[in-house]
Scaffold this motif. Sequence first.
Motif, PDB file in Angstrom:
ATOM      1  N   VAL A  63      85.272  16.998 -51.415  1.00  0.00           N
ATOM      2  CA  VAL A  63      84.336  16.260 -52.258  1.00  0.00           C
ATOM      3  C   VAL A  63      84.715  14.785 -52.230  1.00  0.00           C
ATOM      4  O   VAL A  63      85.894  14.434 -52.251  1.00  0.00           O
ATOM      5  N   CYS A  64      83.708  13.939 -52.212  1.00  0.00           N
ATOM      6  CA  CYS A  64      83.967  12.495 -52.166  1.00  0.00           C
ATOM      7  C   CYS A  64      84.825  12.082 -53.358  1.00  0.00           C
ATOM      8  O   CYS A  64      84.478  12.347 -54.521  1.00  0.00           O
ATOM      9  N   GLY A  65      85.952  11.459 -53.083  1.00  0.00           N
ATOM     10  CA  GLY A  65      86.880  11.048 -54.120  1.00  0.00           C
ATOM     11  C   GLY A  65      87.951  12.065 -54.412  1.00  0.00           C
ATOM     12  O   GLY A  65      88.906  11.770 -55.140  1.00  0.00           O
ATOM     13  N   GLY A  66      87.832  13.263 -53.861  1.00  0.00           N
ATOM     14  CA  GLY A  66      88.828  14.294 -54.094  1.00  0.00           C
ATOM     15  C   GLY A  66      89.770  14.446 -52.909  1.00  0.00           C
ATOM     16  O   GLY A  66      89.879  13.574 -52.057  1.00  0.00           O
ATOM     17  N   GLU A  67      90.475  15.587 -52.881  1.00  0.00           N
ATOM     18  CA  GLU A  67      91.421  15.854 -51.808  1.00  0.00           C
ATOM     19  C   GLU A  67      91.156  17.242 -51.230  1.00  0.00           C
ATOM     20  O   GLU A  67      90.650  18.133 -51.895  1.00  0.00           O
ATOM     21  N   GLY A  68      91.494  17.395 -49.962  1.00  0.00           N
ATOM     22  CA  GLY A  68      91.346  18.682 -49.302  1.00  0.00           C
ATOM     23  C   GLY A  68      92.523  18.949 -48.399  1.00  0.00           C
ATOM     24  O   GLY A  68      93.539  18.238 -48.445  1.00  0.00           O
ATOM     25  N   LYS A  69      92.407  19.974 -47.549  1.00  0.00           N
ATOM     26  CA  LYS A  69      93.474  20.334 -46.628  1.00  0.00           C
ATOM     27  C   LYS A  69      93.072  19.913 -45.209  1.00  0.00           C
ATOM     28  O   LYS A  69      91.919  20.071 -44.820  1.00  0.00           O
ATOM     29  N   PRO A  70      94.035  19.394 -44.441  1.00  0.00           N
ATOM     30  CA  PRO A  70      93.727  18.996 -43.063  1.00  0.00           C
ATOM     31  C   PRO A  70      93.152  20.170 -42.272  1.00  0.00           C
ATOM     32  O   PRO A  70      93.588  21.322 -42.422  1.00  0.00           O
ATOM     33  N   MET A  71      92.153  19.893 -41.439  1.00  0.00           N
ATOM     34  CA  MET A  71      91.566  20.915 -40.576  1.00  0.00           C
ATOM     35  C   MET A  71      90.934  20.229 -39.372  1.00  0.00           C
ATOM     36  O   MET A  71      90.624  19.029 -39.413  1.00  0.00           O
ATOM     37  N   GLN A  72      90.751  20.969 -38.308  1.00  0.00           N
ATOM     38  CA  GLN A  72      90.172  20.431 -37.088  1.00  0.00           C
ATOM     39  C   GLN A  72      88.666  20.193 -37.278  1.00  0.00           C
ATOM     40  O   GLN A  72      88.003  20.899 -38.062  1.00  0.00           O
ATOM     41  N   PRO A  73      88.081  19.217 -36.571  1.00  0.00           N
ATOM     42  CA  PRO A  73      86.658  18.900 -36.755  1.00  0.00           C
ATOM     43  C   PRO A  73      85.733  20.081 -36.511  1.00  0.00           C
ATOM     44  O   PRO A  73      84.776  20.290 -37.262  1.00  0.00           O
ATOM     45  N   ALA A  74      85.994  20.879 -35.457  1.00  0.00           N
ATOM     46  CA  ALA A  74      85.109  22.009 -35.161  1.00  0.00           C
ATOM     47  C   ALA A  74      85.098  23.008 -36.312  1.00  0.00           C
ATOM     48  O   ALA A  74      84.044  23.555 -36.678  1.00  0.00           O
ATOM     49  N   ALA A  75      86.259  23.246 -36.906  1.00  0.00           N
ATOM     50  CA  ALA A  75      86.332  24.162 -38.041  1.00  0.00           C
ATOM     51  C   ALA A  75      85.585  23.597 -39.247  1.00  0.00           C
ATOM     52  O   ALA A  75      84.930  24.334 -40.000  1.00  0.00           O
ATOM     53  N   ALA A  76      85.658  22.285 -39.442  1.00  0.00           N
ATOM     54  CA  ALA A  76      84.942  21.656 -40.559  1.00  0.00           C
ATOM     55  C   ALA A  76      83.437  21.768 -40.366  1.00  0.00           C
ATOM     56  O   ALA A  76      82.686  21.981 -41.334  1.00  0.00           O
ATOM     57  N   LEU A  77      82.973  21.630 -39.134  1.00  0.00           N
ATOM     58  CA  LEU A  77      81.541  21.768 -38.867  1.00  0.00           C
ATOM     59  C   LEU A  77      81.074  23.202 -39.110  1.00  0.00           C
ATOM     60  O   LEU A  77      79.961  23.435 -39.608  1.00  0.00           O
ATOM     61  N   THR A  78      81.922  24.174 -38.756  1.00  0.00           N
ATOM     62  CA  THR A  78      81.588  25.574 -39.029  1.00  0.00           C
ATOM     63  C   THR A  78      81.446  25.804 -40.537  1.00  0.00           C
ATOM     64  O   THR A  78      80.508  26.478 -40.998  1.00  0.00           O
ATOM     65  N   ALA A  79      82.359  25.224 -41.314  1.00  0.00           N
ATOM     66  CA  ALA A  79      82.277  25.349 -42.771  1.00  0.00           C
ATOM     67  C   ALA A  79      81.025  24.671 -43.310  1.00  0.00           C
ATOM     68  O   ALA A  79      80.395  25.161 -44.260  1.00  0.00           O
ATOM     69  N   ALA A  80      80.649  23.540 -42.709  1.00  0.00           N
ATOM     70  CA  ALA A  80      79.452  22.828 -43.167  1.00  0.00           C
ATOM     71  C   ALA A  80      78.200  23.670 -42.954  1.00  0.00           C
ATOM     72  O   ALA A  80      77.291  23.685 -43.801  1.00  0.00           O
ATOM     73  N   ARG A  81      78.132  24.394 -41.835  1.00  0.00           N
ATOM     74  CA  ARG A  81      76.946  25.214 -41.549  1.00  0.00           C
ATOM     75  C   ARG A  81      76.793  26.366 -42.540  1.00  0.00           C
ATOM     76  O   ARG A  81      75.693  26.899 -42.728  1.00  0.00           O
ATOM     77  N   LYS A  82      77.899  26.765 -43.168  1.00  0.00           N
ATOM     78  CA  LYS A  82      77.856  27.877 -44.117  1.00  0.00           C
ATOM     79  C   LYS A  82      77.547  27.430 -45.546  1.00  0.00           C
ATOM     80  O   LYS A  82      77.432  28.272 -46.439  1.00  0.00           O
ATOM     81  N   THR A  83      77.452  26.124 -45.773  1.00  0.00           N
ATOM     82  CA  THR A  83      77.182  25.619 -47.126  1.00  0.00           C
ATOM     83  C   THR A  83      75.755  25.971 -47.544  1.00  0.00           C
ATOM     84  O   THR A  83      74.803  25.762 -46.772  1.00  0.00           O
TER      85      THR A  83
END
Length: 542
Positions: A63-83
């Motif tokens: 979330v903008c202004g928050g914190e997350g865990k490092p991950m590879q770009p392809a994995a982040a895009l996969t997570a985005a498609r599931k939102t």
Amino acid sequence: MGGTAEFRDTLVQLVRARHPVLLVETHEEERVLSTVRSLAMDPTALPRPRNVLVYTLSNGLHVCGGEGKPMQPAAALTAARKTDQPTIFVFCDLHHFLGSQSRGPDPELIRALIDTANAFKSGAVPHTLVLVAPGLTLPLDLEKIITMVDLPLPDIDEVADVLDSIVTANAANISIRLTDEERHRLLQAALGLTRWEAENAFARAISSDRVLDADDIALVLDEKRQTIRKSGLLEFIPPSGSLDDIGGLEVLKQWLRKRNGSWLADAAEWSIPAPKGILITGVPGCGKSLTAKCMSTLWGLPLLRLDIGRVFSGLVGSSEQNMRGALRLAEAVSPSILWIDEIEKGFGSSASGGDSGTGQRVFGTFLTWMQEKSKPVFVVATANRIESLPAEFLRKGRFDEIFFVDLPTETERIPIWRLHIGKRIKQHGAGPVVQPTDHVAALLAAASEGFSGAEIEQAVISASFDAFADRRNVALDDLQRAIANTVPLSTTQAEKIAEIREWAATRAVAATAPDDRAAYASTAPQDSADVETWRGGRTFEF
């Protein structure tokens, strides 16, 4: 409207039209994020509110202004498609994977971007992916699915907001001593900087003495000079000299004086458009580059020199990107003067096709910009061999005028000799020293037939070395000896100079006043059947 407001309106249109993937080339991630967050919850901009999620290599998808865990770009895009909630995803850092010189683009990431674009385009939930990168050459696979969006550098209103916020935050500890005109000049000095850089520049100006006044304009200009130098494409040339330092060329100087201030608001009341630029050609060493430098002083505008050689680089597509970036920076600093020295060396072979078309594409980008630019950027191009430039570069509409600068006439050489003698030769110890009187200058002007301004300067320098070796003052004999020992370009390159003059006879405006040319006609070198033609056929009457 310009700057962030223009970018925001474009972003709203593309998000509402469900363009799946957008690319914003900028160093200002925070500015993009701020704009995205403002429109995501604005019901007048988007009928359905959007969440905003950000991806960085260090924090992953968060979330903008928050914190997350490092991950590879392809994995982040996969997570985005599931939102399952309408979201605008802002992805940073992907240029490290799509433009690597060592290992090329990451094929897994390219496929992930294609899959994401297809999912966002046809999915029931409206999503948008915004890529933010300081520079990115798109792989061929992605060229047709990604929409480019320009984020202009802050305009003068946004720069004013930056200044006001700093002044408000430090109101109790600083003193403001700016007139309205000085404040406007200070803001103009910061144009071309990012918000971050503008904040740094104003903070430096205030912290130096806790006073904000007209003296701080120079500090802000110094910050801009460093920023332009870091771009690697443009060089900020500080003002130096004036048109009075140039001997002769009265037609050219009068043309420039008449257009001083034509980019200001009151010129619009006269329906006067901002001048586009001029092309100055002629014999080497006769004041073309010096004129460009002195224009900055006359008009009070920043002078930016574009090195065409730096535009071209080894990566496919990056040369065009470099040219677009340089032109955007020149527009951001506008009103400004863009100087391209010896332009034929950069564009003279653009049509040869020996570089897989890169030169043609860069040349086409520059031509289109010159024809369609709306910002007051005055282009000064100088060329020694103008005949090598493509014909489309010389047609009306690209430049306001083409000026031809020839070897100085005897009348013009008199002030040139006075200028360089007065500038370089000083009294050292006892004994007489040559003075820049009219008599001395006239004698030397008559003896230096065929000399260029640069050769006259070198003759003065040579005479100074002779006197320095004996630790004595420079005498008239030293200057006459330097003239006798110099073989001017008009002798060594007589044939080439004759070709340049022949080309300019009917295609360019003579930079020298008609009276000076008439005075020179009796002593003109007879290298042409028509003596009147070689000085340039067309003239201006003022």
